[in-house]
Write a protein that holds these residues in place. Structure first.
Motif, PDB file in Angstrom:
ATOM      1  N   GLY A 129       0.657  -1.067   0.116  1.00  0.00           N
ATOM      2  CA  GLY A 129       0.018   0.130  -0.088  1.00  0.00           C
ATOM      3  C   GLY A 129       0.866   1.283  -0.086  1.00  0.00           C
ATOM      4  N   VAL A 130       2.035   1.123  -0.444  1.00  0.00           N
ATOM      5  CA  VAL A 130       2.874   2.356  -0.735  1.00  0.00           C
ATOM      6  C   VAL A 130       3.576   2.612  -1.873  1.00  0.00           C
ATOM      7  CG1 VAL A 130       3.512   2.744   1.762  1.00  0.00           C
ATOM      8  CG2 VAL A 130       4.768   1.354   0.682  1.00  0.00           C
ATOM      9  N   ASP A 131       3.553   3.575  -2.614  1.00  0.00           N
ATOM     10  CA  ASP A 131       4.193   3.922  -3.772  1.00  0.00           C
ATOM     11  C   ASP A 131       5.376   4.733  -3.734  1.00  0.00           C
ATOM     12  OD1 ASP A 131       4.589   4.492  -6.359  1.00  0.00           O
ATOM     13  OD2 ASP A 131       3.044   5.721  -6.817  1.00  0.00           O
ATOM     14  N   ILE A 132       6.373   3.868  -3.986  1.00  0.00           N
ATOM     15  CA  ILE A 132       7.686   4.397  -3.418  1.00  0.00           C
ATOM     16  C   ILE A 132       8.430   4.981  -4.822  1.00  0.00           C
ATOM     17  CG2 ILE A 132       9.960   3.828  -2.522  1.00  0.00           C
ATOM     18  CD1 ILE A 132       8.445   1.871  -0.820  1.00  0.00           C
ATOM     19  N   ASP A 133       8.905   6.162  -4.806  1.00  0.00           N
ATOM     20  CA  ASP A 133       9.610   6.793  -5.885  1.00  0.00           C
ATOM     21  C   ASP A 133      10.865   7.059  -5.698  1.00  0.00           C
ATOM     22  OD1 ASP A 133       8.150   6.657  -8.263  1.00  0.00           O
ATOM     23  OD2 ASP A 133       6.690   8.490  -7.341  1.00  0.00           O
ATOM     24  N   VAL A 134      11.943   6.793  -6.207  1.00  0.00           N
ATOM     25  CA  VAL A 134      13.283   7.206  -6.041  1.00  0.00           C
ATOM     26  C   VAL A 134      13.532   8.587  -6.860  1.00  0.00           C
ATOM     27  CG1 VAL A 134      15.724   6.827  -6.245  1.00  0.00           C
ATOM     28  CG2 VAL A 134      14.289   4.803  -5.960  1.00  0.00           C
ATOM     29  N   LEU A 135      13.684   9.663  -6.024  1.00  0.00           N
ATOM     30  CA  LEU A 135      13.606  11.023  -6.505  1.00  0.00           C
ATOM     31  C   LEU A 135      15.116  11.655  -6.606  1.00  0.00           C
ATOM     32  CD1 LEU A 135      10.755  12.526  -4.417  1.00  0.00           C
ATOM     33  CD2 LEU A 135      10.654  11.589  -6.573  1.00  0.00           C
ATOM     34  N   TYR A 136      16.124  11.238  -5.786  1.00  0.00           N
ATOM     35  CA  TYR A 136      17.430  11.411  -5.935  1.00  0.00           C
ATOM     36  C   TYR A 136      18.356  10.292  -5.800  1.00  0.00           C
ATOM     37  CZ  TYR A 136      15.680  16.377  -5.105  1.00  0.00           C
ATOM     38  OH  TYR A 136      14.989  17.752  -5.313  1.00  0.00           O
ATOM     39  N   ILE A 137      19.520  10.399  -6.496  1.00  0.00           N
ATOM     40  CA  ILE A 137      20.600   9.602  -6.070  1.00  0.00           C
ATOM     41  C   ILE A 137      21.894  10.531  -5.893  1.00  0.00           C
ATOM     42  CG2 ILE A 137      22.149   7.582  -6.869  1.00  0.00           C
ATOM     43  CD1 ILE A 137      19.596   6.532  -8.486  1.00  0.00           C
ATOM     44  N   ILE A 138      22.473  10.531  -4.725  1.00  0.00           N
ATOM     45  CA  ILE A 138      23.713  11.058  -4.713  1.00  0.00           C
ATOM     46  C   ILE A 138      24.854  10.344  -4.514  1.00  0.00           C
ATOM     47  CG2 ILE A 138      24.873  12.560  -2.835  1.00  0.00           C
ATOM     48  CD1 ILE A 138      22.298  13.679  -3.804  1.00  0.00           C
ATOM     49  N   ASP A 139      25.663  10.700  -5.494  1.00  0.00           N
ATOM     50  CA  ASP A 139      26.871   9.809  -5.531  1.00  0.00           C
ATOM     51  C   ASP A 139      27.949  10.756  -6.310  1.00  0.00           C
ATOM     52  OD1 ASP A 139      29.189   7.934  -6.516  1.00  0.00           O
ATOM     53  OD2 ASP A 139      27.670   6.332  -5.299  1.00  0.00           O
ATOM     54  N   ARG A 140      29.108  10.365  -6.117  1.00  0.00           N
ATOM     55  CA  ARG A 140      30.060  11.594  -6.861  1.00  0.00           C
ATOM     56  C   ARG A 140      30.505  10.683  -7.953  1.00  0.00           C
ATOM     57  NH1 ARG A 140      33.784  10.690  -1.442  1.00  0.00           N
ATOM     58  NH2 ARG A 140      34.250   8.419  -1.470  1.00  0.00           N
ATOM     59  N   ASN A 141      30.481   9.456  -8.031  1.00  0.00           N
ATOM     60  CA  ASN A 141      30.827   8.590  -9.166  1.00  0.00           C
ATOM     61  C   ASN A 141      29.600   8.777 -10.253  1.00  0.00           C
ATOM     62  OD1 ASN A 141      31.888   6.897 -10.918  1.00  0.00           O
ATOM     63  ND2 ASN A 141      32.674   5.868  -9.411  1.00  0.00           N
ATOM     64  N   LYS A 142      29.652   9.478 -11.258  1.00  0.00           N
ATOM     65  CA  LYS A 142      28.335   9.412 -12.248  1.00  0.00           C
ATOM     66  C   LYS A 142      28.345   8.332 -13.107  1.00  0.00           C
ATOM     67  CE  LYS A 142      27.310  14.245 -12.410  1.00  0.00           C
ATOM     68  NZ  LYS A 142      25.570  14.559 -12.174  1.00  0.00           N
ATOM     69  N   ASP A 143      29.401   7.804 -13.220  1.00  0.00           N
ATOM     70  CA  ASP A 143      29.705   6.754 -13.962  1.00  0.00           C
ATOM     71  C   ASP A 143      28.921   5.198 -13.504  1.00  0.00           C
ATOM     72  OD1 ASP A 143      31.514   7.872 -15.594  1.00  0.00           O
ATOM     73  OD2 ASP A 143      33.460   6.849 -14.814  1.00  0.00           O
ATOM     74  N   ARG A 144      28.527   5.381 -12.435  1.00  0.00           N
ATOM     75  CA  ARG A 144      27.752   4.293 -11.682  1.00  0.00           C
ATOM     76  C   ARG A 144      26.260   4.163 -12.463  1.00  0.00           C
ATOM     77  NH1 ARG A 144      30.371   1.472  -7.828  1.00  0.00           N
ATOM     78  NH2 ARG A 144      31.809   2.729  -6.696  1.00  0.00           N
ATOM     79  N   ALA A 145      26.010   5.342 -13.030  1.00  0.00           N
ATOM     80  CA  ALA A 145      24.470   5.214 -13.748  1.00  0.00           C
ATOM     81  C   ALA A 145      24.413   4.425 -14.716  1.00  0.00           C
ATOM     82  CB  ALA A 145      24.322   6.908 -14.335  1.00  0.00           C
TER      83      ALA A 145
END
Ligand code: NDP
Ligand code: HSE
Length: 421
Positions: free
Chosen positions: A34-50
């Motif tokens: 009964g919960v709708d979870i959205d990832v709104l931010y990802i903080i990481d210094r390594n953009k390559d992980r995307a």
């Protein structure tokens, strides 16, 4: 349906596993929880992980202030590791009323008290299932399912890296360093693997778990700690001749009102249930006054197992209308903690091979009331390896005896002293 905005701090092993589960299980969690979870931010210094997660690199930033200011974010999940900036970010978030989920056992075990005060101030939740034993739901079991008991003891294999190393050394006769490298490649080890092999990681977890068991804060500095970095293959082999398996155990006990807390390599009998816990698996054995023994077993490290614990905390947190705050009694180190303990021991030493040597060593053990159970001598040229099995004795007594034995001119080296449970 309740919509919940989440920020992930870190997209490494644990962050990556968490992101994968939150995206792949989104619809299922909506339907069943009964919960709708959205990832709104990802903080990481390594953009390559995307790339690895098919994410637009623009989704990854280092702007924590944006997370703090965004009212849509109600839960921040942290897996940076280390103390700073994790501690400061989480304190700010809690004071601003955002709930926290963390996997960071080092930071949590050292700063639990101030995090809790900040949570109370911000009326926010503080969840930490993933700090102890990875995917094994031990925290929820202790906090939600053991209220009808006084907990008498907790014994656990709570570090996947060291259990993986000890298992491979025992089963495949491999050497320590090559197996450590493998555990690092599999994502089990900490950024600095000395945290694993020297027992710090287990100590942080034991501090958290034994505080929950005994309802008193057990600070890390009252925990005796010894790791596996000086364990040799030969000790594992000798131990197996006596019917023992070697494990790095975290042990907490309540003895006559005093808490005993220690982490060290331990020989356990092959028929102890913890002996069959292999590889990166963890297991925790709790003894409660009414339930008796309860054992939880599962993967203690890795992306998806740890992500499973994080997602469980996020869902649980999202479902709460009021967050529960832990209550701990005050502690006084001298009154509340035991600084000595009792064990059987395995001692291996290398000695000069000539008449009278055994008698001198036995006399020194005897001087400190340390009683020998058995002796095995493996002869070599001019010198011999001797293994003593010692009856139950106080740690303080055997320490004094070993100190004196080391100074005897007939003793070349005391190679190892391993506690036997
Ligand atoms: P990783 O090193 O794989 O991931 C951490 C990520 O966070 C990395 O991408 C790192 O970047 C980034 N990061 C760290 N500090 C900052 C910062 N100040 N600003 C921006 N980005 C940052 O670690 P793990 O996922 O393995 O572990 C994370 C935490 O989870 C630790 O506290 C660990 O003890 C705990 N944990 C780990 C488990 C495991 O199986 N690995 C299991 C249970 C708990 P960079 O690579 O550049 O450093
Ligand atoms: N390095 C830790 C381990 C990760 O090996 O168990 C899980 O906390």
């Amino acid at each position: 349906m309740k919509k919940v905005g989440v920020a992930l701090l870190g997209l490494g092993t644990v962050g990556g596993g968490t992101y994968q589960i939150l995206t792949s299980m989104k619809e299922k969690i909506k339907q069943t929880e009964g919960v709708d979870i959205d990832v709104l931010y990802i903080i990481d210094r390594n953009k390559d992980r995307a790339k690895k997660f098919g994410l637009d690199p623009k989704m990854i930033s280092e702007d924590f202030d944006a997370v703090l200011k965004d009212d849509r974010v109600s839960i921040i999940a942290e897996f940076f590791g280390g103390i700073e900036p994790a501690r400061t970010y989480l304190l700010k978030a809690l004071k601003a009323g955002k709930s926290i989920v963390t996997a960071n056992k080092e930071m949590f075990s050292k700063h639990w008290h101030e995090l809790e005060l900040a949570a109370v101030e911000g009326n926010a939740g503080l969840y930490f299932e993933a700090t102890s034993a990875g995917g094994v739901p031990i925290i929820r079991a202790l906090t939600e399912s053991m209220q009808g008991n006084e907990i008498l003891s907790i014994q656990g294999i709570v570090n996947g890296t060291t259990n993986y190393i000890l298992t491979k050394m025992a089963d495949e006769g491999r050497d320590y360093l090559s197996v450590l490298k493998e555990a690092q490649d599999l994502g089990y080890a900490e950024a600095d693997p000395t945290a694993d092999v020297d027992g710090y990681d287990s100590m942080y977890k034991l501090s958290i778990l034994s505080s929950l068991c005994f309802k008193k804060r057990v600070p890390i500095d009252v925990i005796y700690r010894e790791g596996i970095s000086s364990i040799e293959k030969i000790d594992i082999e000798y131990g197996s001749r006596f019917g023992y398996t070697l494990k790095l155990l975290a042990i907490g006990k309540m003895n006559n009102g005093k808490i005993e807390a220690r982490v060290h390599p331990s020989f356990i009998s092959n028929d102890n249930p913890l002996a069959s816990v292999k590889g990166s698996f963890n297991a925790v054995l709790i003894n409660g006054t009414n339930v008796g023994d309860v054992m939880l077993y599962g993967r203690g490290a890795g992306d998806l197992p740890t992500g499973s614990a994080i997602v469980s905390d996020i869902v649980f947190c999202a479902q709460q209308t009021k967050h529960k705050v832990m209550r701990f009694g005050r502690v006084n180190v001298e009154e509340d903690f035991e600084d000595d303990f009792e064990c059987e021991y395995y001692v291996r030493m290398n000695v000069v091979d000539k008449p009278g040597v055994l008698a001198k060593i036995a006399a020194t053990f005897g001087k400190y009331e340390v009683s020998i159970n058995s002796v095995e001598q493996i002869a070599a040229k001019g010198a011999a390896d001797i293994v003593f099995m010692i009856h139950k004795t106080q740690e303080s007594a055997i320490s004094k005896a070993i100190k004196e034995i080391k100074s005897l001119d007939i003793v070349n080296k005391v190679n190892s002293l391993i506690r036997v449970l």
